[in-house]
Design an enzyme around this catalytic site. Structure first.
Site, PDB file in Angstrom:
ATOM      1  CB  ALA A  15      15.017 -96.436   2.418  1.00 51.38           C
ATOM      2  N   GLY A  17      12.967 -98.946  -1.974  1.00 52.60           N
ATOM      3  CA  GLY A  17      13.044 -99.305  -3.607  1.00 52.60           C
ATOM      4  C   GLY A  17      14.476-100.067  -3.784  1.00 52.60           C
ATOM      5  CG  ASN A 101       3.575 -96.921   4.427  1.00 56.97           C
ATOM      6  OD1 ASN A 101       3.819 -98.127   4.730  1.00 56.97           O
ATOM      7  ND2 ASN A 101       4.272 -96.157   4.518  1.00 56.97           N
ATOM      8  CE  LYS A 211       4.554-101.917   6.931  1.00 54.98           C
ATOM      9  NZ  LYS A 211       4.487-100.450   6.718  1.00 54.98           N
ATOM     10  CB  SER A 282       9.085 -93.701   6.097  1.00 59.16           C
ATOM     11  OG  SER A 282       7.797 -93.748   6.657  1.00 59.16           O
TER      12      SER A 282
END
Length: 329
Positions: A15, A17, A101, A211, A282
């Site tokens: 997704a 990329g 991540n 994050k 994700s």
């Protein structure tokens, strides 16, 4: 004489990329997507409609040729497999951007790169879901955060998950390739004119931990419960667990050198509440699709660094054990 177009290779046709490849294409560059399998077509769906992306897809690393930029958009646990592309794509002037991540981008990728390769870690604020091979639903978010000079913006705690632009951005004129300079400003220039914003921050460690907070509770909870964000927003017991997981992570991050306080817990919960109840994460999408999840680079990072910094993390340790269990083959 015409200016040479910048060559951009995106490794990973998931997704993120696919969304990043679309942005680089819109910015006027020659883009190739490197994947394990070739999808029937590449489609990015947003609120304003569905768009087919005319970008070539390579599945054989032997076909790769040197690129100016390599954007690594695989899941963190897939980096060793992605390294097969590096020999063909990376030359002496290539910059590698790690769009993943975690809080240790450079540490896990640099050993796999040729010596001296420019490497830029990036935090991805893009909420996107792979509906089927090659078909990505870009729900919201349009920001990439990278390290900047000391005089650039501080690491603010904002979600980044705002709605993506509702109209296609026309390709921008491609500037003359700059001399070798700091990769952050060059990357911002690379995607200028696209649907993605590149934010440069001086305190990248704090930005990376903030994050991580957006992932460390929501991702495993939605994955373990097989529920979407509504379970965190509306179930009191799950809400309490969410807060406790975040509190542990803030304690570890602060000991690791990030400027985190108790306010970061409340701000992260506000970010979670800003999602639509039907939005997922994700790790939920990976589990629903039968793919391995990134628990080792998210919850695992909190546990490992908590142990290294003598910060107790019993709840994150329990969640990590459960995530390992559901991923056990």
């Amino acid at each position: 004489m015409s200016t040479p177009r910048t060559r951009v290779a995106v490794i990973g046709a998931g997704a993120v990329g696919t969304v990043v490849a679309a942005a680089a294409h819109d910015a006027g560059h020659d883009v190739v997507l490197c994947a394990r399998r070739r999808p029937p077509r590449l489609v990015v769906e947003r609120a304003d409609g569905i768009r087919e992306l005319g970008v070539p897809v390579l599945v054989d690393p032997g076909e790769a040729t040197e690129a100016d930029w390599v954007l690594l958009a695989t899941k963190a646990q897939d980096v060793p497999g992605a390294a097969a592309w590096f020999d063909g794509l990376i030359g002496p002037d290539t910059t590698v951007v790690v769009l993943q991540n975690g809080v240790d981008h450079a540490d896990r990728v640099r050993p796999l790169l040729p010596a001296g390769t420019a490497l830029l870690p990036a935090l991805v604020y893009v909420a996107a879901e792979m509906l089927e091979p090659g078909h990505v639903l870009h729900r919201q978010g349009a920001r990439l955060t990278v390290p900047g000079h000391p005089d650039t913006a501080p690491a603010e705690h904002r979600s980044g998950f705002t709605a993506p632009p509702q109209a296609e951005v026309p390709p921008a004129a491609v500037p003359v390739r700059p001399a070798r300079a700091e990769p952050g400003p060059r990357f911002a220039a690379l995607l200028a004119g696209s649907s993605l914003e590149v934010e440069q921050v001086a305190d990248f460690r704090t930005a990376a931990w903030r994050k991580l907070l957006t992932n460390v509770a929501a991702n495993p909870i939605t994955s373990l419960t097989l529920q979407r964000m509504s379970v965190i927003q509306h179930d009191p017991s799950v809400r309490a667990l969410t807060r406790a997981l975040l509190q542990e992570a803030v304690g570890v991050g602060a000991r690791d050198g990030a400027r985190l306080t108790a306010e970061d817990v409340d701000r992260t919960l506000e970010i979670y509440d800003g999602f639509a109840p039907g939005d997922g994460t994700s790790m939920l999408y990976d589990r629903l699709a039968g793919r391995a999840t990134e628990h080792e680079l998210i919850t695992g990072a909190v546990v490992r660094l908590g142990d290294a910094r003598d910060v107790p993390v019993p709840l994150n340790r329990a969640v990590l054990a459960l995530m390992r269990g559901v991923n056990h083959k």
